[in-house]
Design a protein around this motif. Sequence first.
Motif, PDB file in Angstrom:
ATOM      1  N   LYS A  35      47.522  54.783  10.360  1.00 58.09           N
ATOM      2  CA  LYS A  35      48.240  53.941  11.328  1.00 58.09           C
ATOM      3  C   LYS A  35      47.685  52.519  11.322  1.00 58.09           C
ATOM      4  O   LYS A  35      48.367  51.585  11.732  1.00 58.09           O
ATOM      5  CB  LYS A  35      48.147  54.534  12.729  1.00 58.09           C
ATOM      6  N   GLY A  36      46.423  52.378  10.938  1.00 59.96           N
ATOM      7  CA  GLY A  36      45.809  51.057  10.850  1.00 59.96           C
ATOM      8  C   GLY A  36      45.080  50.605  12.096  1.00 59.96           C
ATOM      9  O   GLY A  36      44.464  49.550  12.100  1.00 59.96           O
ATOM     10  N   THR A  37      45.159  51.393  13.166  1.00 61.88           N
ATOM     11  CA  THR A  37      44.496  51.000  14.412  1.00 61.88           C
ATOM     12  C   THR A  37      43.792  52.185  15.050  1.00 61.88           C
ATOM     13  O   THR A  37      44.166  53.336  14.849  1.00 61.88           O
ATOM     14  CB  THR A  37      45.506  50.441  15.437  1.00 61.88           C
ATOM     15  N   ASP A  38      42.781  51.862  15.839  1.00 60.87           N
ATOM     16  CA  ASP A  38      42.072  52.867  16.619  1.00 60.87           C
ATOM     17  C   ASP A  38      42.964  53.235  17.796  1.00 60.87           C
ATOM     18  O   ASP A  38      43.362  52.364  18.575  1.00 60.87           O
ATOM     19  CB  ASP A  38      40.740  52.296  17.101  1.00 60.87           C
ATOM     20  N   ARG A  39      43.303  54.518  17.926  1.00 58.82           N
ATOM     21  CA  ARG A  39      44.236  54.928  18.981  1.00 58.82           C
ATOM     22  C   ARG A  39      43.669  54.718  20.375  1.00 58.82           C
ATOM     23  O   ARG A  39      44.406  54.595  21.346  1.00 58.82           O
ATOM     24  CB  ARG A  39      44.674  56.377  18.793  1.00 58.82           C
ATOM     25  N   ARG A  40      42.348  54.646  20.504  1.00 57.15           N
ATOM     26  CA  ARG A  40      41.735  54.472  21.825  1.00 57.15           C
ATOM     27  C   ARG A  40      41.725  53.020  22.260  1.00 57.15           C
ATOM     28  O   ARG A  40      41.903  52.711  23.427  1.00 57.15           O
ATOM     29  CB  ARG A  40      40.312  55.021  21.813  1.00 57.15           C
ATOM     30  N   THR A  41      41.496  52.111  21.296  1.00 55.17           N
ATOM     31  CA  THR A  41      41.356  50.703  21.652  1.00 55.17           C
ATOM     32  C   THR A  41      42.529  49.842  21.207  1.00 55.17           C
ATOM     33  O   THR A  41      42.695  48.738  21.712  1.00 55.17           O
ATOM     34  CB  THR A  41      40.079  50.113  21.015  1.00 55.17           C
ATOM     35  N   GLY A  42      43.288  50.345  20.232  1.00 53.87           N
ATOM     36  CA  GLY A  42      44.389  49.555  19.688  1.00 53.87           C
ATOM     37  C   GLY A  42      43.942  48.496  18.696  1.00 53.87           C
ATOM     38  O   GLY A  42      44.748  47.736  18.176  1.00 53.87           O
ATOM     39  N   LYS A  43      42.649  48.439  18.422  1.00 55.88           N
ATOM     40  CA  LYS A  43      42.115  47.439  17.493  1.00 55.88           C
ATOM     41  C   LYS A  43      42.251  47.923  16.048  1.00 55.88           C
ATOM     42  O   LYS A  43      42.216  49.124  15.779  1.00 55.88           O
ATOM     43  CB  LYS A  43      40.647  47.150  17.800  1.00 55.88           C
ATOM     44  N   PRO A  44      42.372  46.981  15.110  1.00 55.92           N
ATOM     45  CA  PRO A  44      42.449  47.359  13.692  1.00 55.92           C
ATOM     46  C   PRO A  44      41.174  48.068  13.238  1.00 55.92           C
ATOM     47  O   PRO A  44      40.077  47.773  13.720  1.00 55.92           O
ATOM     48  CB  PRO A  44      42.590  46.022  12.968  1.00 55.92           C
ATOM     49  N   LEU A  45      41.342  49.003  12.306  1.00 58.25           N
ATOM     50  CA  LEU A  45      40.206  49.743  11.754  1.00 58.25           C
ATOM     51  C   LEU A  45      39.764  49.141  10.429  1.00 58.25           C
ATOM     52  O   LEU A  45      40.596  48.727   9.629  1.00 58.25           O
ATOM     53  CB  LEU A  45      40.584  51.204  11.506  1.00 58.25           C
ATOM     54  N   MET A  46      38.463  49.123  10.214  1.00 63.18           N
ATOM     55  CA  MET A  46      37.901  48.660   8.948  1.00 63.18           C
ATOM     56  C   MET A  46      36.927  49.743   8.493  1.00 63.18           C
ATOM     57  O   MET A  46      35.774  49.771   8.929  1.00 63.18           O
ATOM     58  CB  MET A  46      37.178  47.329   9.128  1.00 63.18           C
ATOM     59  N   PRO A  47      37.392  50.671   7.641  1.00 64.21           N
ATOM     60  CA  PRO A  47      36.488  51.734   7.188  1.00 64.21           C
ATOM     61  C   PRO A  47      35.349  51.156   6.363  1.00 64.21           C
ATOM     62  O   PRO A  47      35.499  50.101   5.739  1.00 64.21           O
ATOM     63  CB  PRO A  47      37.392  52.625   6.332  1.00 64.21           C
ATOM     64  N   THR A  48      34.219  51.837   6.368  1.00 64.91           N
ATOM     65  CA  THR A  48      33.070  51.367   5.602  1.00 64.91           C
ATOM     66  C   THR A  48      33.342  51.537   4.106  1.00 64.91           C
ATOM     67  O   THR A  48      34.179  52.354   3.709  1.00 64.91           O
ATOM     68  CB  THR A  48      31.800  52.169   5.954  1.00 64.91           C
ATOM     69  N   PRO A  49      32.625  50.801   3.268  1.00 65.78           N
ATOM     70  CA  PRO A  49      32.765  50.999   1.820  1.00 65.78           C
ATOM     71  C   PRO A  49      32.460  52.447   1.416  1.00 65.78           C
ATOM     72  O   PRO A  49      33.091  52.973   0.495  1.00 65.78           O
ATOM     73  CB  PRO A  49      31.740  50.033   1.224  1.00 65.78           C
ATOM     74  N   GLU A  50      31.560  53.097   2.127  1.00 65.99           N
ATOM     75  CA  GLU A  50      31.234  54.498   1.820  1.00 65.99           C
ATOM     76  C   GLU A  50      32.431  55.408   2.105  1.00 65.99           C
ATOM     77  O   GLU A  50      32.718  56.321   1.322  1.00 65.99           O
ATOM     78  CB  GLU A  50      30.010  54.955   2.622  1.00 65.99           C
ATOM     79  N   THR A  51      33.120  55.168   3.217  1.00 66.14           N
ATOM     80  CA  THR A  51      34.312  55.956   3.531  1.00 66.14           C
ATOM     81  C   THR A  51      35.392  55.721   2.482  1.00 66.14           C
ATOM     82  O   THR A  51      36.057  56.658   2.036  1.00 66.14           O
ATOM     83  CB  THR A  51      34.848  55.607   4.934  1.00 66.14           C
ATOM     84  N   LEU A  52      35.543  54.480   2.063  1.00 68.05           N
ATOM     85  CA  LEU A  52      36.523  54.178   1.019  1.00 68.05           C
ATOM     86  C   LEU A  52      36.156  54.875  -0.289  1.00 68.05           C
ATOM     87  O   LEU A  52      37.033  55.308  -1.033  1.00 68.05           O
ATOM     88  CB  LEU A  52      36.648  52.670   0.823  1.00 68.05           C
ATOM     89  N   GLN A  53      34.878  55.014  -0.551  1.00 67.98           N
ATOM     90  CA  GLN A  53      34.443  55.738  -1.755  1.00 67.98           C
ATOM     91  C   GLN A  53      34.823  57.211  -1.648  1.00 67.98           C
ATOM     92  O   GLN A  53      35.239  57.822  -2.625  1.00 67.98           O
ATOM     93  CB  GLN A  53      32.929  55.580  -1.954  1.00 67.98           C
ATOM     94  N   GLN A  54      34.683  57.787  -0.471  1.00 68.03           N
ATOM     95  CA  GLN A  54      35.083  59.186  -0.259  1.00 68.03           C
ATOM     96  C   GLN A  54      36.584  59.356  -0.486  1.00 68.03           C
ATOM     97  O   GLN A  54      37.023  60.342  -1.082  1.00 68.03           O
ATOM     98  CB  GLN A  54      34.704  59.632   1.159  1.00 68.03           C
ATOM     99  N   ILE A  55      37.349  58.398  -0.014  1.00 68.91           N
ATOM    100  CA  ILE A  55      38.800  58.434  -0.206  1.00 68.91           C
ATOM    101  C   ILE A  55      39.125  58.293  -1.690  1.00 68.91           C
ATOM    102  O   ILE A  55      39.968  59.014  -2.228  1.00 68.91           O
ATOM    103  CB  ILE A  55      39.480  57.330   0.635  1.00 68.91           C
ATOM    104  N   THR A  56      38.430  57.382  -2.363  1.00 65.34           N
ATOM    105  CA  THR A  56      38.614  57.187  -3.802  1.00 65.34           C
ATOM    106  C   THR A  56      38.385  58.485  -4.557  1.00 65.34           C
ATOM    107  O   THR A  56      39.166  58.856  -5.424  1.00 65.34           O
ATOM    108  CB  THR A  56      37.638  56.103  -4.314  1.00 65.34           C
ATOM    109  N   SER A  57      37.318  59.166  -4.214  1.00 67.50           N
ATOM    110  CA  SER A  57      37.001  60.429  -4.891  1.00 67.50           C
ATOM    111  C   SER A  57      38.061  61.495  -4.628  1.00 67.50           C
ATOM    112  O   SER A  57      38.464  62.208  -5.544  1.00 67.50           O
ATOM    113  CB  SER A  57      35.638  60.947  -4.440  1.00 67.50           C
TER     114      SER A  57
END
Length: 113
Positions: A35-57
């Motif tokens: 969705k691109g946003t934190d459902r609790r705050t409504g702010k945009p999310l920026m996943p860590t590079p480590e999380t992006l690596q997990q997604i890549t894998s």
Amino acid sequence: MSLGSLLKELRVDEGLRDAAKRMEITYSYLAMLEKGTDRRTGKPLMPTPETLQQITSAYKYDYMKLIEAAGYLHDQAYNSALKEPFAHNPSLQQWYKSLPDCNEKDVEKLKTI
């Protein structure tokens, strides 16, 4: 393309729970990323590079394309995390920097592990 749109496209017909399990993140976090946003705050999310690596894998997708979709290449505050390996883990970073002092056999053993 936004990160959320890209993640939805990569997931295709796979369920959120199954995809998140393969990435080792919670399905609610994956849903928020899509969705691109934190459902609790409504702010945009920026996943860590480590999380992006997990997604890549999990998706077998190009890491730098995910980094770009997440906005890291346009955000100077996060760009430093990409230039230094293991920027979020000082002990791993120190270990990584000591690798040039190791002999070639030891580095080959590390590769196989």
